[in-house]
Design a protein around this motif. Structure first.
Motif, PDB file in Angstrom:
ATOM      1  N   THR A 145       0.840  -1.202   0.000  1.00  8.69           N
ATOM      2  CA  THR A 145       0.000   0.000   0.000  1.00  8.69           C
ATOM      3  C   THR A 145       0.871   1.247   0.000  1.00  8.69           C
ATOM      4  N   ILE A 146       0.267   2.342  -0.459  1.00 13.09           N
ATOM      5  CA  ILE A 146       0.886   3.665  -0.359  1.00 13.09           C
ATOM      6  C   ILE A 146      -0.178   4.607   0.185  1.00 13.09           C
ATOM      7  N   ALA A 147       0.181   5.347   1.211  1.00 16.87           N
ATOM      8  CA  ALA A 147      -0.730   6.326   1.793  1.00 16.87           C
ATOM      9  C   ALA A 147       0.035   7.622   2.000  1.00 16.87           C
ATOM     10  N   ILE A 148      -0.689   8.727   1.951  1.00 17.71           N
ATOM     11  CA  ILE A 148      -0.092  10.036   2.190  1.00 17.71           C
ATOM     12  C   ILE A 148      -0.803  10.670   3.371  1.00 17.71           C
ATOM     13  N   HIS A 149      -0.008  11.116   4.346  1.00 19.07           N
ATOM     14  CA  HIS A 149      -0.554  11.766   5.530  1.00 19.07           C
ATOM     15  C   HIS A 149       0.463  12.791   6.019  1.00 19.07           C
ATOM     16  N   ASN A 150       0.010  13.996   6.260  1.00 20.22           N
ATOM     17  CA  ASN A 150       0.886  15.076   6.735  1.00 20.22           C
ATOM     18  C   ASN A 150       2.090  15.288   5.828  1.00 20.22           C
ATOM     19  N   ASP A 151       1.854  15.279   4.522  1.00 18.19           N
ATOM     20  CA  ASP A 151       2.904  15.506   3.516  1.00 18.19           C
ATOM     21  C   ASP A 151       4.023  14.474   3.562  1.00 18.19           C
ATOM     22  N   VAL A 152       3.696  13.264   3.991  1.00 16.81           N
ATOM     23  CA  VAL A 152       4.660  12.161   4.005  1.00 16.81           C
ATOM     24  C   VAL A 152       4.016  10.963   3.315  1.00 16.81           C
ATOM     25  N   ALA A 153       4.713  10.418   2.307  1.00 15.56           N
ATOM     26  CA  ALA A 153       4.256   9.190   1.664  1.00 15.56           C
ATOM     27  C   ALA A 153       4.717   8.015   2.507  1.00 15.56           C
TER      28      ALA A 153
ATOM     29  N   LEU B 249       9.145   5.837   4.776  1.00 13.42           N
ATOM     30  CA  LEU B 249       8.525   7.148   4.920  1.00 13.42           C
ATOM     31  C   LEU B 249       9.310   8.148   4.083  1.00 13.42           C
ATOM     32  N   VAL B 250       8.619   8.793   3.135  1.00 14.44           N
ATOM     33  CA  VAL B 250       9.285   9.719   2.217  1.00 14.44           C
ATOM     34  C   VAL B 250       8.536  11.045   2.224  1.00 14.44           C
ATOM     35  N   PRO B 251       9.218  12.157   2.544  1.00 14.25           N
ATOM     36  CA  PRO B 251       8.562  13.463   2.440  1.00 14.25           C
ATOM     37  C   PRO B 251       8.110  13.695   0.991  1.00 14.25           C
ATOM     38  N   LEU B 252       6.909  14.233   0.812  1.00 11.03           N
ATOM     39  CA  LEU B 252       6.383  14.432  -0.540  1.00 11.03           C
ATOM     40  C   LEU B 252       7.311  15.262  -1.414  1.00 11.03           C
ATOM     41  N   LYS B 253       8.043  16.183  -0.825  1.00 12.55           N
ATOM     42  CA  LYS B 253       8.985  17.003  -1.598  1.00 12.55           C
ATOM     43  C   LYS B 253      10.054  16.148  -2.278  1.00 12.55           C
ATOM     44  N   GLN B 254      10.339  14.968  -1.732  1.00 11.68           N
ATOM     45  CA  GLN B 254      11.412  14.115  -2.251  1.00 11.68           C
ATOM     46  C   GLN B 254      10.915  12.990  -3.158  1.00 11.68           C
ATOM     47  N   VAL B 255       9.617  12.786  -3.245  1.00 14.83           N
ATOM     48  CA  VAL B 255       9.076  11.655  -4.009  1.00 14.83           C
ATOM     49  C   VAL B 255       9.511  11.704  -5.470  1.00 14.83           C
ATOM     50  N   GLY B 256       9.443  12.855  -6.106  1.00 15.06           N
ATOM     51  CA  GLY B 256       9.829  12.975  -7.511  1.00 15.06           C
ATOM     52  C   GLY B 256      11.283  12.610  -7.743  1.00 15.06           C
ATOM     53  N   GLN B 257      12.160  13.124  -6.909  1.00 15.68           N
ATOM     54  CA  GLN B 257      13.596  12.851  -7.046  1.00 15.68           C
ATOM     55  C   GLN B 257      13.886  11.365  -6.837  1.00 15.68           C
ATOM     56  N   ILE B 258      13.260  10.768  -5.842  1.00 14.72           N
ATOM     57  CA  ILE B 258      13.497   9.351  -5.556  1.00 14.72           C
ATOM     58  C   ILE B 258      12.932   8.472  -6.658  1.00 14.72           C
ATOM     59  N   SER B 259      11.722   8.781  -7.145  1.00 22.34           N
ATOM     60  CA  SER B 259      11.140   7.958  -8.208  1.00 22.34           C
ATOM     61  C   SER B 259      11.953   8.081  -9.495  1.00 22.34           C
ATOM     62  N   GLU B 260      12.493   9.247  -9.776  1.00 21.60           N
ATOM     63  CA  GLU B 260      13.348   9.416 -10.965  1.00 21.60           C
ATOM     64  C   GLU B 260      14.627   8.595 -10.827  1.00 21.60           C
ATOM     65  N   ALA B 261      15.224   8.597  -9.659  1.00 22.95           N
ATOM     66  CA  ALA B 261      16.431   7.802  -9.429  1.00 22.95           C
ATOM     67  C   ALA B 261      16.149   6.305  -9.598  1.00 22.95           C
ATOM     68  N   LEU B 262      15.012   5.842  -9.072  1.00 22.06           N
ATOM     69  CA  LEU B 262      14.650   4.437  -9.232  1.00 22.06           C
ATOM     70  C   LEU B 262      14.364   4.090 -10.692  1.00 22.06           C
ATOM     71  N   ARG B 263      13.741   5.021 -11.417  1.00 19.90           N
ATOM     72  CA  ARG B 263      13.454   4.819 -12.844  1.00 19.90           C
ATOM     73  C   ARG B 263      14.745   4.661 -13.633  1.00 19.90           C
TER      74      ARG B 263
END
Length: 62
Positions: free
Chosen positions: A16-24, A44-58
């Motif tokens: 599962t993935i959930a978002i709460h208080n700007d944290v994935a 736990l990943v701050p939403l500000k970092q999700v794009g950078q982390i997903s790009e690195a994984l891609r």
């Protein structure tokens, strides 16, 4: 660094993935000895970092 402070986890998928208080909150699962999915860990990943982390994984497969 010791493995206690930096544990490693083998994961087979995302449960599962959930978002709460700007944290994935990403709940990973792994297959148990019986082949059934079991909870493995939560990342736990701050939403500000999700794009950078997903790009690195891609880019892993490049």
């Amino acid at each position: 660094m010791s493995s206690e402070t930096n544990p490693s986890f083998l994961v087979d998928g995302i449960k599962t993935i959930a978002i709460h208080n700007d944290v994935a909150r990403i709940q990973f699962m792994q297959l148990g000895n019986d082949g059934k999915p079991e909870d493995a860990m939560v990342l736990l990943v701050p939403l500000k970092q999700v794009g950078q982390i997903s790009e690195a994984l891609r880019n892993i497969r490049k």
